[in-house]
Scaffold this motif. Structure first.
Motif, PDB file in Angstrom:
ATOM      1  N   ASN A  28       0.884  -1.159   0.000  1.00 56.71           N
ATOM      2  CA  ASN A  28       0.000   0.000   0.000  1.00 56.71           C
ATOM      3  C   ASN A  28       0.927   1.215   0.000  1.00 56.71           C
ATOM      4  O   ASN A  28       1.538   1.519   1.019  1.00 56.71           O
ATOM      5  CB  ASN A  28      -0.882  -0.072   1.258  1.00 56.71           C
ATOM      6  N   THR A  29       1.060   1.853  -1.146  1.00 53.20           N
ATOM      7  CA  THR A  29       2.055   2.938  -1.249  1.00 53.20           C
ATOM      8  C   THR A  29       1.655   4.156  -0.415  1.00 53.20           C
ATOM      9  O   THR A  29       2.455   5.073  -0.252  1.00 53.20           O
ATOM     10  CB  THR A  29       2.268   3.382  -2.717  1.00 53.20           C
ATOM     11  N   PHE A  30       0.416   4.160   0.107  1.00 51.72           N
ATOM     12  CA  PHE A  30      -0.033   5.255   0.968  1.00 51.72           C
ATOM     13  C   PHE A  30       0.210   4.944   2.451  1.00 51.72           C
ATOM     14  O   PHE A  30      -0.033   5.784   3.302  1.00 51.72           O
ATOM     15  CB  PHE A  30      -1.528   5.528   0.741  1.00 51.72           C
ATOM     16  N   SER A  31       0.642   3.715   2.755  1.00 49.55           N
ATOM     17  CA  SER A  31       0.821   3.313   4.152  1.00 49.55           C
ATOM     18  C   SER A  31       2.084   3.914   4.747  1.00 49.55           C
ATOM     19  O   SER A  31       3.121   3.981   4.090  1.00 49.55           O
ATOM     20  CB  SER A  31       0.902   1.786   4.247  1.00 49.55           C
ATOM     21  N   PRO A  32       2.017   4.330   6.015  1.00 47.66           N
ATOM     22  CA  PRO A  32       3.212   4.868   6.680  1.00 47.66           C
ATOM     23  C   PRO A  32       4.164   3.784   7.190  1.00 47.66           C
ATOM     24  O   PRO A  32       5.246   4.087   7.670  1.00 47.66           O
ATOM     25  CB  PRO A  32       2.612   5.634   7.865  1.00 47.66           C
ATOM     26  N   ILE A  33       3.748   2.499   7.102  1.00 47.85           N
ATOM     27  CA  ILE A  33       4.547   1.415   7.695  1.00 47.85           C
ATOM     28  C   ILE A  33       5.488   0.832   6.643  1.00 47.85           C
ATOM     29  O   ILE A  33       5.065   0.050   5.794  1.00 47.85           O
ATOM     30  CB  ILE A  33       3.628   0.291   8.231  1.00 47.85           C
ATOM     31  N   CYS A  34       6.760   1.193   6.668  1.00 50.51           N
ATOM     32  CA  CYS A  34       7.703   0.704   5.660  1.00 50.51           C
ATOM     33  C   CYS A  34       8.203  -0.701   6.008  1.00 50.51           C
ATOM     34  O   CYS A  34       8.124  -1.138   7.143  1.00 50.51           O
ATOM     35  CB  CYS A  34       8.856   1.680   5.501  1.00 50.51           C
ATOM     36  N   VAL A  35       8.688  -1.385   4.971  1.00 53.43           N
ATOM     37  CA  VAL A  35       9.026  -2.809   5.099  1.00 53.43           C
ATOM     38  C   VAL A  35      10.519  -3.017   4.868  1.00 53.43           C
ATOM     39  O   VAL A  35      11.044  -2.659   3.818  1.00 53.43           O
ATOM     40  CB  VAL A  35       8.219  -3.631   4.068  1.00 53.43           C
ATOM     41  N   ARG A  63      -9.993  -1.136 -17.705  1.00 54.51           N
ATOM     42  CA  ARG A  63      -9.942   0.314 -17.498  1.00 54.51           C
ATOM     43  C   ARG A  63     -10.837   0.743 -16.343  1.00 54.51           C
ATOM     44  O   ARG A  63     -11.677   1.624 -16.464  1.00 54.51           O
ATOM     45  CB  ARG A  63     -10.277   1.045 -18.796  1.00 54.51           C
ATOM     46  N   MET A  64     -10.676   0.042 -15.251  1.00 55.41           N
ATOM     47  CA  MET A  64     -11.439   0.346 -14.044  1.00 55.41           C
ATOM     48  C   MET A  64     -10.627  -0.098 -12.841  1.00 55.41           C
ATOM     49  O   MET A  64      -9.622  -0.809 -12.985  1.00 55.41           O
ATOM     50  CB  MET A  64     -12.775  -0.405 -14.047  1.00 55.41           C
ATOM     51  N   ILE A  65     -11.053   0.354 -11.656  1.00 56.11           N
ATOM     52  CA  ILE A  65     -10.510  -0.199 -10.411  1.00 56.11           C
ATOM     53  C   ILE A  65     -11.681  -0.316  -9.446  1.00 56.11           C
ATOM     54  O   ILE A  65     -12.507   0.584  -9.339  1.00 56.11           O
ATOM     55  CB  ILE A  65      -9.350   0.664  -9.845  1.00 56.11           C
ATOM     56  N   HIS A 122      -7.873  -8.334 -10.039  1.00 54.12           N
ATOM     57  CA  HIS A 122      -8.718  -7.268  -9.478  1.00 54.12           C
ATOM     58  C   HIS A 122      -8.047  -5.906  -9.609  1.00 54.12           C
ATOM     59  O   HIS A 122      -8.714  -4.903  -9.816  1.00 54.12           O
ATOM     60  CB  HIS A 122      -8.989  -7.524  -7.993  1.00 54.12           C
ATOM     61  N   GLY A 123      -6.717  -5.888  -9.437  1.00 51.21           N
ATOM     62  CA  GLY A 123      -5.995  -4.621  -9.302  1.00 51.21           C
ATOM     63  C   GLY A 123      -5.943  -4.244  -7.826  1.00 51.21           C
ATOM     64  O   GLY A 123      -6.613  -4.864  -6.992  1.00 51.21           O
ATOM     65  N   PHE A 124      -5.123  -3.243  -7.509  1.00 46.50           N
ATOM     66  CA  PHE A 124      -4.931  -2.873  -6.105  1.00 46.50           C
ATOM     67  C   PHE A 124      -4.903  -1.347  -6.012  1.00 46.50           C
ATOM     68  O   PHE A 124      -3.925  -0.713  -6.394  1.00 46.50           O
ATOM     69  CB  PHE A 124      -3.624  -3.491  -5.587  1.00 46.50           C
ATOM     70  N   MET A 125      -6.018  -0.789  -5.535  1.00 43.17           N
ATOM     71  CA  MET A 125      -6.187   0.663  -5.589  1.00 43.17           C
ATOM     72  C   MET A 125      -5.264   1.417  -4.631  1.00 43.17           C
ATOM     73  O   MET A 125      -5.106   2.617  -4.759  1.00 43.17           O
ATOM     74  CB  MET A 125      -7.645   1.042  -5.321  1.00 43.17           C
ATOM     75  N   ALA A 126      -4.649   0.702  -3.681  1.00 44.22           N
ATOM     76  CA  ALA A 126      -3.725   1.363  -2.761  1.00 44.22           C
ATOM     77  C   ALA A 126      -2.292   1.363  -3.288  1.00 44.22           C
ATOM     78  O   ALA A 126      -1.389   1.783  -2.588  1.00 44.22           O
ATOM     79  CB  ALA A 126      -3.780   0.703  -1.384  1.00 44.22           C
ATOM     80  N   THR A 162     -10.328   8.011   6.941  1.00 50.57           N
ATOM     81  CA  THR A 162      -9.705   7.712   5.644  1.00 50.57           C
ATOM     82  C   THR A 162      -8.308   7.118   5.855  1.00 50.57           C
ATOM     83  O   THR A 162      -7.312   7.660   5.373  1.00 50.57           O
ATOM     84  CB  THR A 162      -9.585   8.991   4.783  1.00 50.57           C
ATOM     85  N   PRO A 163      -8.258   5.985   6.582  1.00 45.92           N
ATOM     86  CA  PRO A 163      -6.949   5.369   6.779  1.00 45.92           C
ATOM     87  C   PRO A 163      -6.412   4.720   5.503  1.00 45.92           C
ATOM     88  O   PRO A 163      -5.220   4.427   5.408  1.00 45.92           O
ATOM     89  CB  PRO A 163      -7.217   4.302   7.850  1.00 45.92           C
ATOM     90  N   TYR A 164      -7.290   4.498   4.523  1.00 46.11           N
ATOM     91  CA  TYR A 164      -6.946   3.729   3.323  1.00 46.11           C
ATOM     92  C   TYR A 164      -7.507   4.494   2.112  1.00 46.11           C
ATOM     93  O   TYR A 164      -8.588   5.079   2.212  1.00 46.11           O
ATOM     94  CB  TYR A 164      -7.619   2.352   3.434  1.00 46.11           C
ATOM     95  N   PRO A 165      -6.801   4.470   0.991  1.00 50.32           N
ATOM     96  CA  PRO A 165      -7.301   5.212  -0.183  1.00 50.32           C
ATOM     97  C   PRO A 165      -8.436   4.460  -0.870  1.00 50.32           C
ATOM     98  O   PRO A 165      -8.273   3.924  -1.955  1.00 50.32           O
ATOM     99  CB  PRO A 165      -6.058   5.301  -1.067  1.00 50.32           C
TER     100      PRO A 165
END
Ligand SMILES: [Zn+2]
Length: 486
Positions: A13-20, A195-197, A231-235, A458-461
């Protein structure tokens, strides 16, 4: 035959503050060659199924490293490169091989690598050359990029969400691989970009019927080896984010393309109808308090550590306090610092404590209060099907009649046992608040009088039309109404 297998996977989740970093992989799964356990985790079934299949065939399976980190934010560049190169070195040492069968996730993003799986697969292809079979099983919450398509022979994705079928799909992967190696099949991938998510739970309609339909086509049409809905991954804020339809045909790419397009457009026509109906925190708390029977489960569906968030949102707790809810338990709020303070205070202590909502905007505010430390457990675990999921050192605290579990290892709320191990009987509570999007359903539905899907903060996009993407396409639905209209 000599076949190489390995696993490199996480969901970013590129919006997450928790790095790996490497420690995050080691905490989830890091198994050097030959040490992978007998039971697979989400993305490592190609190894366990491969052991059985190759043993039956009398073929040689050369195991590389298996590495999986629980979903979170950006992967440290050095960590990705080291794990990648470790596996590539193992592959070089194993050469010559007849096939490479991998377990990937498909939504890993590392610092400096928007398409880690594309990078990894291209390097695998460079080592083995154009004629060796390269295939992988992946999670559908992933980005299907052109680079991956050109590097591999075929992909099989999980069909179910929740992902109950990762072993079945590894069986598919190996069956197609064996048929290819023995000359009975020649896989060709055809892709349609929807062409959707969107979000596609298969536990409800209309996705249930759609998945049943593609499985019927797989069984009844010998030209079609496998069909996957990616499905794709909107985050994941990457250039090729979005829903794709993948058909693996037996060397019938035109037929595959037509089928992929037909199925993809059918999926597109149902856009926006797949996800479960959601209510906000005010309505959820009011409905739960008004219910005659308990426990009412309020699922904080977007603050789900399984989707990479921190799991420390307090939006629903603040609403419970505002509406004066009693007889309520919350499992969990992630706050290692607060847990440490509770551990130092000891069971029975009443202390001033600030906890929660430290990770990111949109998670509410830290909660302050005089709390009672009720019960402390070191290295707590909840049940998860046949196995256990750790949630770290944990503190059961009480604030204004609400029982709250603070944890120090981020974990999705899989099972009601997370309450009982902390000394709370979940069946005797009026309201249970948990953090999970969909995986909780199987176990919590057995004890719940009612389940409320709550979208809080809004913890998640979770609203792509409003998410401030920088790299993802902006000309797909729901950013535009109909991207297929010419
Ligand atoms: Zn997934």
């Amino acid at each position: 035959m000599r076949i190489f297998t390995a696993v490199l996977a996480t969901e970013t989740n590129t919006f997450s503050p928790i790095c790996v970093d490497r420690r995050a992989f080691e905490a989830s799964l890091y198994a050097p060659p030959g040490t992978h356990p007998e039971t697979p985790t989400l993305c490592s079934a190609p190894i366990t199924v491969g052991r059985r299949v190759t043993a039956e065939k009398g073929w040689e399976l050369i195991e590389g490293t298996a590495a999986w980190a629980d979903p979170a934010g950006l992967v440290n560049r050095r960590t990705y490169e080291d794990l990648r190169d470790e596996i590539l070195d193992q592959l070089r040492a194993a050469m010559p091989v007849d096939a490479v069968v991998l377990g990937l996730h498909g939504a890993m993003v590392a610092d400096g690598y928007e398409d880690t799986e594309g990078d990894f697969l291209s390097r695998v292809r460079q080592i083995v050359g154009p004629d060796v079979l390269v295939c992988a099983e992946l999670d559908p919450h992933s980005h299907l990029t052109k680079k991956r398509l050109s590097a591999a022979n075929f992909f099989v994705y999980f069909k179910e969400f929740p992902h109950t079928d990762f072993v079945d799909r590894a069986e598919d992967l190996w069956r197609i691989a064996v048929d290819t190696l023995e000359g009975r099949a020649k896989p060709a991938m055809s892709v349609f970009d929807c062409r959707m998510i969107d979000v596609f739970p298969t536990s409800r309609e209309p996705m249930r019927s759609f998945v049943d339909k593609i499985m019927t086509i797989e069984k009844s049409d010998a030209d079609i080896l496998s069909i996957s809905v990616v499905h794709g991954f909107m985050a994941g804020d990457v250039p090729e984010m979005g829903t794709k339809l993948l058909v693996v045909s037996d060397n019938k790419p035109d037929k595959g393309s037509t089928l992929a397009r037909d199925l993809g457009l059918e999926l597109f026509s149902k856009r926006g109808t797949f996800i479960m109906p959601q209510i906000d925190e005010k309505q959820a708390v009011a409905e739960a308090m008004a219910a005659h029977l308990g426990p009412v489960v309020i699922a904080d569906i977007w603050d789900n550590p399984g989707g990479g968030t921190a799991g420390d949102a307090t939006v629903i707790l603040e609403e419970l306090l505002a509406q004066g809810a009693r007889d309520t338990a919350i499992g969990t709020i992630w706050d290692p610092m607060a847990v440490q303070i509770c551990m130092a205070a000891g069971e029975g202590a009443e202390i001033p404590l600030r906890f929660g909502a430290k990770s990111a905007p949109g998670t509410g505010n830290p909660v302050d209060g005089i709390v009672k430390v009720v019960h402390l457990v070191a290295n707590a675990e909840m049940r998860f099907g046949e196995s256990f999921a750790p949630f770290g050192d944990a503190a059961h605290i009480e604030l204004d009649g609400i029982d709250i579990i603070l944890n120090s290892t981020r974990a999705q709320s899989f099972d009601p046992s997370l309450f009982s191990v902390m000394g709370i009987d979940p069946t005797r509570k009026k309201i249970l608040v948990i953090k999970s999007t969909n995986h909780f359903y199987a176990s919590f539905s057995k004890i719940a009088s009612e389940i409320l899907y709550c979208s809080a903060g809004t913890p998640y996009p979770n609203n792509p039309a409003r998410t401030p993407y920088r790299r993802a396409p902006k000309d797909i639905w729901p950013m535009v109404a109909d991207p297929h209209a010419a």
